[in-house]
Design an enzyme around this catalytic site. Structure first.
Site, PDB file in Angstrom:
ATOM      1  N   PRO A  88      45.889 -14.912 -27.528  1.00 24.67           N
ATOM      2  CA  PRO A  88      44.486 -14.961 -26.933  1.00 24.67           C
ATOM      3  C   PRO A  88      43.711 -13.521 -26.717  1.00 24.67           C
ATOM      4  CG  PRO A  88      46.569 -15.245 -25.461  1.00 24.67           C
ATOM      5  CD  PRO A  88      46.832 -15.084 -26.757  1.00 24.67           C
ATOM      6  N   GLU A 115      55.238 -14.318 -23.916  1.00 22.99           N
ATOM      7  CA  GLU A 115      54.087 -13.477 -23.518  1.00 22.99           C
ATOM      8  C   GLU A 115      53.607 -12.999 -24.539  1.00 22.99           C
ATOM      9  OE1 GLU A 115      54.027 -15.883 -20.452  1.00 22.99           O
ATOM     10  OE2 GLU A 115      52.914 -14.089 -20.272  1.00 22.99           O
ATOM     11  N   ARG A 158      40.253 -21.665 -48.616  1.00 23.44           N
ATOM     12  CA  ARG A 158      38.972 -22.084 -49.003  1.00 23.44           C
ATOM     13  C   ARG A 158      37.646 -21.168 -49.522  1.00 23.44           C
ATOM     14  NH1 ARG A 158      34.243 -22.883 -45.858  1.00 23.44           N
ATOM     15  NH2 ARG A 158      33.410 -24.311 -47.022  1.00 23.44           N
ATOM     16  N   ASP A 173      27.779 -23.036 -46.570  1.00 21.31           N
ATOM     17  CA  ASP A 173      28.543 -23.867 -44.888  1.00 21.31           C
ATOM     18  C   ASP A 173      28.049 -23.366 -44.243  1.00 21.31           C
ATOM     19  OD1 ASP A 173      31.948 -22.974 -44.893  1.00 21.31           O
ATOM     20  OD2 ASP A 173      29.838 -22.139 -44.623  1.00 21.31           O
TER      21      ASP A 173
HETATM   22  O1  LIG Z   1      47.256 -18.768 -27.447  1.00 24.14           O
HETATM   23  C1  LIG Z   1      47.550 -18.068 -28.549  1.00 24.14           C
HETATM   24  C2  LIG Z   1      49.021 -17.430 -27.927  1.00 24.14           C
HETATM   25  C3  LIG Z   1      50.139 -16.818 -29.208  1.00 24.14           C
HETATM   26  C4  LIG Z   1      49.306 -16.730 -30.241  1.00 24.14           C
HETATM   27  C5  LIG Z   1      48.267 -17.139 -30.470  1.00 24.14           C
HETATM   28  C6  LIG Z   1      47.211 -17.419 -28.820  1.00 24.14           C
HETATM   29  C7  LIG Z   1      45.973 -17.511 -29.103  1.00 24.14           C
HETATM   30  C8  LIG Z   1      44.648 -18.111 -28.637  1.00 24.14           C
HETATM   31  C9  LIG Z   1      43.552 -18.656 -29.009  1.00 24.14           C
HETATM   32  N1  LIG Z   1      43.566 -17.654 -30.461  1.00 24.14           N
HETATM   33  O2  LIG Z   1      44.801 -17.028 -30.315  1.00 24.14           O
END
Ligand SMILES: Oc1ccccc1-c1ccno1
Length: 243
Positions: A88, A115, A158, A173
């Site tokens: 994230p 984590e 793709r 697209d």
């Molecule tokens: O929220 C996550 C937890 C672990 C690995 C990736 C993510 C994530 C959230 C959004 N993009 O990747």
């Protein structure tokens, strides 16, 4: 292209064997290998995580296990491989990213859980000359990287030659011209008293192209004005600006 995925939940990646991607693998357009990270543990509990230094909630994935896994999956030395770590806290994964990665010979995805993965794993990979991308598929938090890998592998695969039946699909697209795709219609001409727009049935290709561009501009302005702002100055002509 060869894709490797390292995860503690290999079955999460089973959808990569289905449908379009499954057929691409069968046809030799793509090679996919999924590895169980626990293969590189040496304790009876097959521990892959530990408490975070500095305290705080959750657990962090252990560097020793990831280090041995990536040593095997991503051998040392200069190689045309990219290590992708979904997180994230990553840079946004976009269609531009997918297009760039579609030219890679190898992609290795490291699925973090808990984590995340000890930072030294990424530092060590970079020190070994490996390109490392930490990427996010959106501003929300998942439980692990596996779902993000499914999204990214499909977006990249793709675009590979021969994977899509009609190469125009990828070329036309959403995002291909910086805009969202407009509405689509198919038979019947009228459904629940809702008719297909006349212009789409009229056979005038210039008028159809204009109508589609107008609907794409309207939709983009309404839903993703940021994409309009990101267009190069000469991307919109006078007709576009009149929409
Ligand atoms: O929220 C996550 C937890 C672990 C690995 C990736 C993510 C994530 C959230 C959004 N993009 O990747």
């Amino acid at each position: 292209m060869r894709i490797d995925v390292v995860t503690i939940f290999p079955a999460y990646l089973d959808p990569l064997r289905e449908a379009l991607l499954g057929r691409a693998v069968e046809r030799g357009l793509l090679e996919i290998a999924v590895h169980d990270l626990r293969r590189w543990t040496h304790d009876v509990h097959q521990a892959v995580d530990d408490a975070p230094y500095g305290g705080g909630p959750g657990m962090v994935m252990r560097p020793q296990v990831w280090g041995e896994a990536l040593d095997e999956v991503l051998p040392a030395g200069p190689q045309p491989a990219r290590l992708v770590v979904p997180t994230p806290a990553g840079r946004p994964f976009t269609q531009t990213t997918a297009r760039a990665w579609a030219d890679e010979q190898r992609l290795v995805f490291a699925c973090g859980r808990y984590e995340g993965i000890d930072e030294r794993v990424l530092l060590d990979a970079r020190a070994r000359g490996i390109e490392v991308d930490e990427v996010s598929i959106g501003d929300y938090v998942l439980v692990g990287g596996e779902v993000a890998v499914l999204v990214m592998v499909e977006a990249v695969a793709r675009l590979l030659p021969g994977v899509l039946g009609n190469p125009r699909s990828a070329a036309e697209d959403s995002f291909s011209d910086g805009l969202l795709e407009g509405p689509s219609y198919t038979r019947p001409e009228t459904w629940r008293e809702l008719a297909v727009p006349d212009v789409l049935r009229g056979g005038n290709h210039a008028a159809i192209a204009r109508w589609r561009r107008d609907r794409a501009l309207e939709r983009t302005r309404d839903r993703r004005p940021d994409l309009l702002d990101a267009l190069p100055p000469d991307a919109l002509d006078a007709a576009d600006r009149a929409v």
